[in-house]
Design an enzyme around this catalytic site. Structure first.
Site, PDB file in Angstrom:
ATOM      1  N   LYS A  28      -6.066  19.290 -50.922  1.00 32.57           N
ATOM      2  CA  LYS A  28      -6.249  19.417 -49.484  1.00 32.57           C
ATOM      3  C   LYS A  28      -4.948  19.406 -48.697  1.00 32.57           C
ATOM      4  O   LYS A  28      -4.019  18.672 -48.987  1.00 32.57           O
ATOM      5  CB  LYS A  28      -7.125  18.278 -48.962  1.00 32.57           C
ATOM      6  CG  LYS A  28      -8.547  18.342 -49.485  1.00 32.57           C
ATOM      7  CD  LYS A  28      -9.387  19.324 -48.706  1.00 32.57           C
ATOM      8  CE  LYS A  28      -9.975  18.653 -47.501  1.00 32.57           C
ATOM      9  NZ  LYS A  28     -10.773  19.588 -46.717  1.00 32.57           N
ATOM     10  N   SER A  74      -5.334  14.656 -48.362  1.00 37.01           N
ATOM     11  CA  SER A  74      -6.527  13.834 -48.546  1.00 37.01           C
ATOM     12  C   SER A  74      -6.246  12.796 -49.612  1.00 37.01           C
ATOM     13  O   SER A  74      -5.533  13.058 -50.574  1.00 37.01           O
ATOM     14  CB  SER A  74      -7.705  14.704 -48.976  1.00 37.01           C
ATOM     15  OG  SER A  74      -8.684  13.923 -49.634  1.00 37.01           O
ATOM     16  N   ASN A 123       0.815  -1.219   0.000  1.00 37.33           N
ATOM     17  CA  ASN A 123       0.000   0.000   0.000  1.00 37.33           C
ATOM     18  C   ASN A 123       0.852   1.275   0.000  1.00 37.33           C
ATOM     19  O   ASN A 123       0.583   2.199  -0.761  1.00 37.33           O
ATOM     20  CB  ASN A 123      -0.960  -0.002   1.194  1.00 37.33           C
ATOM     21  CG  ASN A 123      -1.972  -1.130   1.101  1.00 37.33           C
ATOM     22  OD1 ASN A 123      -2.101  -1.756   0.036  1.00 37.33           O
ATOM     23  ND2 ASN A 123      -2.685  -1.402   2.185  1.00 37.33           N
ATOM     24  N   GLU A 169      -6.628  19.341 -34.963  1.00 39.93           N
ATOM     25  CA  GLU A 169      -7.914  18.702 -34.641  1.00 39.93           C
ATOM     26  C   GLU A 169      -7.744  17.640 -33.549  1.00 39.93           C
ATOM     27  O   GLU A 169      -8.578  17.515 -32.651  1.00 39.93           O
ATOM     28  CB  GLU A 169      -8.506  18.066 -35.892  1.00 39.93           C
ATOM     29  CG  GLU A 169      -8.907  19.099 -36.937  1.00 39.93           C
ATOM     30  CD  GLU A 169      -9.229  18.452 -38.272  1.00 39.93           C
ATOM     31  OE1 GLU A 169     -10.403  18.197 -38.522  1.00 39.93           O
ATOM     32  OE2 GLU A 169      -8.300  18.181 -39.048  1.00 39.93           O
ATOM     33  N   TYR A 200      -6.707   1.864   2.302  1.00 45.12           N
ATOM     34  CA  TYR A 200      -6.591   1.347   0.943  1.00 45.12           C
ATOM     35  C   TYR A 200      -7.761   0.444   0.575  1.00 45.12           C
ATOM     36  O   TYR A 200      -8.204  -0.378   1.364  1.00 45.12           O
ATOM     37  CB  TYR A 200      -5.281   0.564   0.787  1.00 45.12           C
ATOM     38  CG  TYR A 200      -5.102  -0.038  -0.596  1.00 45.12           C
ATOM     39  CD1 TYR A 200      -4.547   0.711  -1.629  1.00 45.12           C
ATOM     40  CD2 TYR A 200      -5.529  -1.335  -0.878  1.00 45.12           C
ATOM     41  CE1 TYR A 200      -4.412   0.177  -2.901  1.00 45.12           C
ATOM     42  CE2 TYR A 200      -5.387  -1.875  -2.148  1.00 45.12           C
ATOM     43  CZ  TYR A 200      -4.832  -1.115  -3.154  1.00 45.12           C
ATOM     44  OH  TYR A 200      -4.707  -1.644  -4.408  1.00 45.12           O
ATOM     45  N   THR A 239     -14.909  39.190 -30.894  1.00 47.09           N
ATOM     46  CA  THR A 239     -15.787  38.685 -29.827  1.00 47.09           C
ATOM     47  C   THR A 239     -16.948  38.031 -30.559  1.00 47.09           C
ATOM     48  O   THR A 239     -17.337  38.494 -31.645  1.00 47.09           O
ATOM     49  CB  THR A 239     -16.307  39.807 -28.898  1.00 47.09           C
ATOM     50  OG1 THR A 239     -17.054  40.739 -29.689  1.00 47.09           O
ATOM     51  CG2 THR A 239     -15.163  40.542 -28.203  1.00 47.09           C
ATOM     52  N   HIS A 240     -17.467  36.947 -30.019  1.00 49.43           N
ATOM     53  CA  HIS A 240     -18.518  36.168 -30.706  1.00 49.43           C
ATOM     54  C   HIS A 240     -18.045  35.687 -32.076  1.00 49.43           C
ATOM     55  O   HIS A 240     -18.857  35.463 -32.964  1.00 49.43           O
ATOM     56  CB  HIS A 240     -19.814  36.979 -30.872  1.00 49.43           C
ATOM     57  CG  HIS A 240     -20.233  37.751 -29.662  1.00 49.43           C
ATOM     58  ND1 HIS A 240     -21.074  37.233 -28.697  1.00 49.43           N
ATOM     59  CD2 HIS A 240     -19.881  38.996 -29.239  1.00 49.43           C
ATOM     60  CE1 HIS A 240     -21.253  38.153 -27.743  1.00 49.43           C
ATOM     61  NE2 HIS A 240     -20.521  39.213 -28.044  1.00 49.43           N
TER      62      HIS A 240
HETATM   63  N1  ARG Z   1      -1.491  -3.364  -7.539  1.00 49.48           N
HETATM   64  C1  ARG Z   1      -1.990  -2.671  -6.370  1.00 49.48           C
HETATM   65  C2  ARG Z   1      -2.431  -1.281  -6.766  1.00 49.48           C
HETATM   66  O1  ARG Z   1      -2.110  -0.887  -7.835  1.00 49.48           O
HETATM   67  C3  ARG Z   1      -0.926  -2.612  -5.330  1.00 49.48           C
HETATM   68  C4  ARG Z   1      -1.430  -2.496  -3.933  1.00 49.48           C
HETATM   69  C5  ARG Z   1      -2.006  -3.752  -3.481  1.00 49.48           C
HETATM   70  N2  ARG Z   1      -2.356  -3.682  -2.113  1.00 49.48           N
HETATM   71  C6  ARG Z   1      -3.254  -4.507  -1.594  1.00 49.48           C
HETATM   72  N3  ARG Z   1      -3.550  -4.354  -0.350  1.00 49.48           N
HETATM   73  N4  ARG Z   1      -3.834  -5.442  -2.320  1.00 49.48           N
HETATM   74  O2  ARG Z   1      -3.106  -0.607  -6.048  1.00 49.48           O
END
Ligand code: ARG
Length: 459
Positions: free
Chosen positions: A284, A278, A111, A291, A318, A156-157
């Site tokens: 063209k 084109s 995490n 774009e 997490y 403008t516009h």
């Molecule tokens: N691959 C996971 C992600 O991108 C990594 C973290 C995983 N952590 C867990 N507690 N499963 O978030």
């Protein structure tokens, strides 16, 4: 068979569909370099704090470089059953150095690892965006300098409003992209706190040194709250927000280039290098790059909204939802960099057609405001009355199919007796733009001052 990283309490491996929805290695392998940098910093810190022996840390740090060179050399075998970049790297490290590899993950979780890797990756992209913006601004400055006093219609516009200078119009975009630049810098400064050491969510009982890893990875300080550190993705959202605004600016400019390069306008000629032809119409020359830049805002802003939606309902800390952050940001970053580079190339290469700009500058009664201002300044008429007198004269010219300077003094005096021949001096577009000397105005001297200030800012 059960996962080698976390399979202790599992008796069966995952279903193929489970693996398909769970694995992120197909995309998060883009963070390999960041992952290895983070792990190397972590290993060095574990040794410095005595949590790991120096020899284990050295083996890990060296082995990680081997893994990195395998990845960079394209010989690394990524495996979906190892889920993500973090476990792919660690598993390979085990193959390369053996037992010490299993000690790397001490005092750390995926995490805080993924939060760190992703922050490092986004930080690199912010640096790339800053470079791209600076290059674009330089290209705009060169255009502005070449045509600081070239007259063109201001709109403008999308209706002719008042004459402006080419340099003034270019410098308007310099201001916009300049703010984009400062938004990127702000985002970078705010995000630059290191999540590593937050572990899974609560911190760790190992005596780690978070200052050390933070500074090794170029962060200003460790993130102050471990729950926040593993949950926070607002750094990515801030990048996407700044990228979205920047893409919006790019899109507006692209739209102008599409209009300006049309046969009806011919304000600019785009270079062959940044145009396409084109397959059926031989005449063209299409502004495809403009774009496509105009369209990129769609996916960049889409990424911003998508990640906002991913994050908005997540309880701390997490959740696996957060794995969905990466593809959005990767795609947005790739397309922002491409759009910036393409716009820089187009601007650098394009030719402003001075004569066409000048011819258009005087059409559409663009100096009507100058006439009204003259009536106020010289004839002492209240502005509202001057507006009305001028409107009558515009109507007269329109009925005759001519422009304001083509009316005779007698025509003018038939509408207001106090008008003198002096009025013709303000009906010319050159005089018109030269008179707009207020700070930030379109007068060439003001434009040159803007250019000089920006050149100083960029150094
Ligand atoms: N691959 C996971 C992600 O991108 C990594 C973290 C995983 N952590 C867990 N507690 N499963 O978030």
């Amino acid at each position: 068979s059960a996962n080698q990283m976390w399979g202790g309490r599992f008796s069966a491996g995952p279903d193929a569909i489970m693996e398909a929805i769970n694995a992120s290695i197909s995309f998060d392998q883009r963070m390999a370099a960041q992952d290895i940098a983070g792990s190397r910093a972590h290993a060095a810190m574990l040794a410095a704090t005595g949590i790991l022996s120096d020899s284990d840390a050295q083996a890990i740090r060296k082995g990680l470089l081997t893994v990195l060179s395998e990845i960079e050399g394209g010989t690394f075998q990524f495996s979906a059953s190892l889920e993500d970049i973090h476990m792919n790297v660690e598993a390979r490290l085990k193959e390369v150095i053996g037992e010490p590899a299993g000690r790397l993950h001490t005092g750390r979780s995926r995490n805080d690892q993924v939060a760190t890797d992703f922050k490092l990756w986004v930080r690199d992209q912010i640096d790339a965006a800053i470079q791209g913006l600076e290059a674009l601004i330089r290209a705009l400055l060169a255009q502005a300098e070449a045509g600081a006093d070239w007259v063109m219609p201001g709109f403008t516009h999308l209706q002719t409003a008042q004459p402006v200078t080419w340099g003034h119009h270019m410098m308007a975009y310099v201001e916009m992209f300049g703010r984009d630049l400062s938004r990127m810098r702000d985002a970078r400064a705010r995000m630059n706190e290191c999540p590593l050491g937050a572990a899974a969510l609560a911190g760790t009982s190992f005596p780690i040194d978070r200052e050390m890893t933070a500074s090794a990875l170029g962060f200003d300080r460790p993130a102050a709250n471990s729950l926040d550190a593993v949950s926070d993705r607002d750094f990515a959202l801030e990048f996407l927000g700044a990228a979205s605004i920047c893409a919006m600016h790019l899109s507006r400019f692209a739209e102008e280039l599409v209009i300006w390069s049309s046969a009806q306008f011919r304000f600019v000629t785009l270079s062959d290098r940044f145009s396409t032809g084109s397959s059926i119409m031989p005449q063209k020359k299409n502004p495809d790059a403009a774009e496509l830049i105009r369209a990129k805002i769609g996916r960049i802003f889409g990424a911003n909204v998508a990640l906002m939606m991913v994050m908005k309902g997540l309880p701390l800390a997490y959740s696996k939802d957060m794995q969905e952050d990466k593809e959005q940001v990767f795609d947005a970053a790739d397309n922002l960099m491409l759009a910036l580079a393409a716009m820089e190339g187009m601007v650098r290469d394009m030719t402003a057609n001075r004569a066409n700009l000048a011819a258009a500058a005087g059409s559409g009664f663009s100096t009507a405001t100058d006439l009204a201002d003259w009536l106020v300044r010289v004839a002492g008429i209240p502005f509202r009355d001057a507006h009305h007198v001028t409107g009558t004269l515009v109507g007269m010219a329109e009925a005759r199919g001519c422009d304001l300077p083509d009316l005779t003094l007698e025509d003018m005096q038939s509408v207001h007796a106090d008008i003198t021949a002096d009025v013709f001096t303000v009906l010319g577009v050159e005089n018109s733009v030269a008179s707009r000397t207020s700070y930030g105005g379109t007068a060439p001297d003001q434009v040159r001052a803007q250019i000089a200030r920006w050149k100083e800012v960029l150094g």
